[in-house]
Design an enzyme around this catalytic site. Structure first.
Site, PDB file in Angstrom:
ATOM      1  N   LYS A 259      33.108  31.427  30.485  1.00 45.51           N
ATOM      2  CA  LYS A 259      32.704  32.200  29.310  1.00 45.51           C
ATOM      3  C   LYS A 259      31.603  31.441  28.558  1.00 45.51           C
ATOM      4  O   LYS A 259      31.619  30.208  28.538  1.00 45.51           O
ATOM      5  CB  LYS A 259      33.895  32.361  28.353  1.00 45.51           C
ATOM      6  CG  LYS A 259      34.917  33.388  28.780  1.00 45.51           C
ATOM      7  CD  LYS A 259      35.985  33.543  27.714  1.00 45.51           C
ATOM      8  CE  LYS A 259      37.092  34.474  28.151  1.00 45.51           C
ATOM      9  NZ  LYS A 259      36.676  35.876  28.300  1.00 45.51           N
ATOM     10  N   ARG A 333      44.456  40.474  34.781  1.00 45.29           N
ATOM     11  CA  ARG A 333      44.914  41.549  35.669  1.00 45.29           C
ATOM     12  C   ARG A 333      45.529  40.983  36.950  1.00 45.29           C
ATOM     13  O   ARG A 333      46.379  41.611  37.563  1.00 45.29           O
ATOM     14  CB  ARG A 333      43.751  42.512  35.956  1.00 45.29           C
ATOM     15  CG  ARG A 333      42.590  41.910  36.639  1.00 45.29           C
ATOM     16  CD  ARG A 333      41.355  42.805  36.606  1.00 45.29           C
ATOM     17  NE  ARG A 333      40.674  42.772  35.313  1.00 45.29           N
ATOM     18  CZ  ARG A 333      39.632  43.527  34.995  1.00 45.29           C
ATOM     19  NH1 ARG A 333      39.146  44.387  35.863  1.00 45.29           N
ATOM     20  NH2 ARG A 333      39.065  43.437  33.818  1.00 45.29           N
TER      21      ARG A 333
HETATM   22  N1  BES Z   1      40.936  37.522  27.839  1.00 47.01           N
HETATM   23  C1  BES Z   1      39.798  38.288  28.153  1.00 47.01           C
HETATM   24  C2  BES Z   1      39.672  39.565  27.335  1.00 47.01           C
HETATM   25  C3  BES Z   1      39.455  39.417  25.848  1.00 47.01           C
HETATM   26  C4  BES Z   1      38.192  39.500  25.329  1.00 47.01           C
HETATM   27  C5  BES Z   1      40.516  39.288  24.995  1.00 47.01           C
HETATM   28  C6  BES Z   1      37.979  39.407  23.976  1.00 47.01           C
HETATM   29  C7  BES Z   1      40.325  39.178  23.629  1.00 47.01           C
HETATM   30  C8  BES Z   1      39.051  39.250  23.116  1.00 47.01           C
HETATM   31  C9  BES Z   1      39.814  38.692  29.626  1.00 47.01           C
HETATM   32  O1  BES Z   1      40.481  37.841  30.483  1.00 47.01           O
HETATM   33  C10 BES Z   1      38.398  38.794  30.081  1.00 47.01           C
HETATM   34  O2  BES Z   1      37.721  37.826  29.982  1.00 47.01           O
HETATM   35  N2  BES Z   1      37.997  39.961  30.528  1.00 47.01           N
HETATM   36  C11 BES Z   1      36.673  40.185  30.952  1.00 47.01           C
HETATM   37  C12 BES Z   1      36.721  41.098  32.161  1.00 47.01           C
HETATM   38  C13 BES Z   1      35.435  41.201  32.905  1.00 47.01           C
HETATM   39  C14 BES Z   1      35.057  39.862  33.511  1.00 47.01           C
HETATM   40  C15 BES Z   1      35.595  42.239  33.991  1.00 47.01           C
HETATM   41  C16 BES Z   1      35.904  40.843  29.804  1.00 47.01           C
HETATM   42  O3  BES Z   1      36.494  41.604  29.054  1.00 47.01           O
HETATM   43  O4  BES Z   1      34.729  40.539  29.665  1.00 47.01           O
HETATM   44 ZN    ZN Z   2      39.234  36.246  31.191  1.00 49.25          ZN
END
Ligand code: BES
Ligand code: ZN
Ligand code: ZN
Length: 482
Positions: A259, A333
């Protein structure tokens, strides 16, 4: 914080401060005794406006209506003001009338306890509220519409619910190094002991034996061992069996699909689904729910490292389906896929999962609203009704027949990331549905709590940080089932 119903007129109750609602700018109510000072204090009774009349020790809070959510928020607002004082006791009246339903009384207890929560574990200087006692006067209602027994019960239930929400907040607020998967397992064990629940904690070996390779992969980059946590509440003659499943990523760095720095901050809250499950399990017995409830948590840390799982890996989940990893940040997921397969082994009548699953859900609905997904429209509706009755916001994110195609993989059964930039919350929900057996499709709902679970500002009854999203709506939904 303790609540006491007193069969006394409000003026006969001794307390450090009285809290008075001004409903819909109506200054005529008999409890509004200081309106002559309002002009001087520039109090116009606009909704959410508050004024303290010091020499009378009365705190007036303006609310737009006597609807339960306005009352809950007003009580939270009152305690936020009063916790900065040295007041130790508060008194409040009940507003009689048809609209003063049992839910409103429950909201008084909830509002005070939820608004009183502070996460100050890491502050050397604590700012704990000194308010310990809240006296509720029976004047006005006086047996007219609601019995004293019901009022006491509602205050008790409100306190139980709000304490559970605060417990969930506490779990989610813990920094990642103080709430690792192992520590989450320990917290679950403690909770089980205190609440007479069965508790099973599994590690890597169990997952390997059971083919939970998607969950295992997510944890590989971390030095902290994973935990599969299973809490069970089994009352006699249980009417139904419910499984609640929570995403417990104790830290989500994104893994090798790292991230960016600004998105990584707050990712300690990626364990909020697990927190919600623990919060619910902490009170199922106290509330005497007539269901067998299984609380299942996938706890792992998503990190980088020489052993971390990679984009391009192909994983085989517990149900035998193969998953092409396109993005290691779509890790929740993967953990849930295996946990949902595990949950279905206990033949539940309902399966609800709680997860901070996608940023896309926050984009779609804003930061205050839970996304509700699933195949069963009636179940989704019941969940959304339970949410609004309990003071949580939720909205339906509908599946359709085109979106599943976006998860197609050329080389595996399914991809862990959609091929489109749009509809990411729903495609994540559809990914999970790949791990729900055909016969269980209508028993399942997925709740994306990525928005409301953790907000970096105060809102409603919620403080900065973790809100405890999901707990009240889940309990309400269960209570409505019986
Ligand atoms: N934990 C995150 C989602 C999230 C984002 C929770 C902001 C709380 C606040 C999740 O694991 C994630 O990073 N999802 C990605 C998915 C993508 C890579 C398909 C996302 O939402 O960007
Ligand atoms: Zn994530
Ligand atoms: Zn995540």
């Amino acid at each position: 914080m303790e609540f006491e119903l007193l069969d006394k007129k409000i003026d006969k109750i001794s307390a450090d401060c009285e809290v008075v609602f001004v409903v819909d700018k109506n200054l005529k109510h008999k409890w509004i005794k200081d309106s002559e000072h309002f002009k001087l204090l520039k109090f116009k009774a606009e909704a959410e406006e508050a004024v303290f009349v010091p020499h009378k020790k009365r705190l007036y809070i303006a609310i737009g209506s006597l609807e339960h959510d306005s009352i809950r928020t007003a009580c939270a607002q009152a305690i936020r003001i009063l916790k900065k004082t040295n007041f130790q006791s508060i008194k409040i009246g009940l507003y009689a009338g048809k609209e003063f339903a049992p839910d409103n009384i429950r909201s008084i207890a909830e509002g005070f306890i939820l608004g009183g929560y502070i996460f100050d574990k890491y502050k050397t200087k604590k700012v704990k509220s000194r308010v310990k006692k809240i006296a509720v006067s029976s004047e006005e209602y006086s047996g007219k519409t609601i019995s004293a027994k019901v009022i006491k019960e509602e205050l008790r239930t409100g306190k139980i619910l709000a304490d559970a929400v605060n417990f969930t907040r506490e779990i989610a607020n813990q920094p990642p190094d103080d709430m690792t998967p192992v520590q989450m397992g320990e917290a679950a064990e403690k909770l089980a002991k205190e609440n007479d629940l069965q508790c099973k904690i599994y590690g890597e070996e169990f997952l390997k034996k059971n083919g939970m390779n998607a969950f295992l992969a997510v944890s590989r980059g971390s030095i902290h061992p994973l935990r599969l946590i299973h809490l069970i509440y089994k009352p006699k003659n249980a009417e139904k069996k419910i499984a609640i499943v929570g995403k417990g990523i104790t830290y989500d760095s994104g893994g090798l699909s790292l991230k960016p720095p600004s998105s990584m901050v707050t990712m300690k809250s990626d364990k909020s689904g697990a927190g919600a499950v623990l919060g619910v399990m902490s009170i199922v017995k106290k509330l005497n729910l007539p269901f067998e409830v299984h609380g299942i948590i996938g706890a792992a840390e998503n990190m980088i490292g020489g052993n971390a799982y990679k984009p391009d890996d192909i994983l085989t989940a517990k149900n035998g389906k193969t998953i092409e990893v396109k993005n290691t940040d779509a890790e929740g997921r993967l953990v849930l896929a295996d946990c949902l397969c595990y949950a279905q082994e206990f033949a539940p009548d309902y399966i609800l999962d709680f997860a901070t699953l996608t940023g896309a859900c926050v984009v779609a609905l804003g930061e205050y609203t839970v996304g509700v997904m699933g195949f069963n429209k009636k179940l989704k509706k019941e969940i959304m009704l339970a949410a609004s009755a309990s003071g949580e916001l939720s909205a339906d994110l509908p599946f359709n027949k085109y979106l599943p195609k976006l998860l197609k993989s050329e080389i595996a059964d399914v991809s862990n990331m959609s091929s489109s930039n749009y509809g990411g919350a729903i495609t994540a929900g559809l990914f999970l549905s790949e791990f729900i057996k055909k016969e269980n499709k209508d028993k399942w709902a997925h709740l994306d709590i990525a928005g409301p679970a953790y907000v970096e500002k105060e809102w409603g009854c919620n403080p900065y940080g973790a809100s405890g999203a999901g707990v009240k709506m889940a309990i309400r939904w269960m209570a409505n089932l019986s």
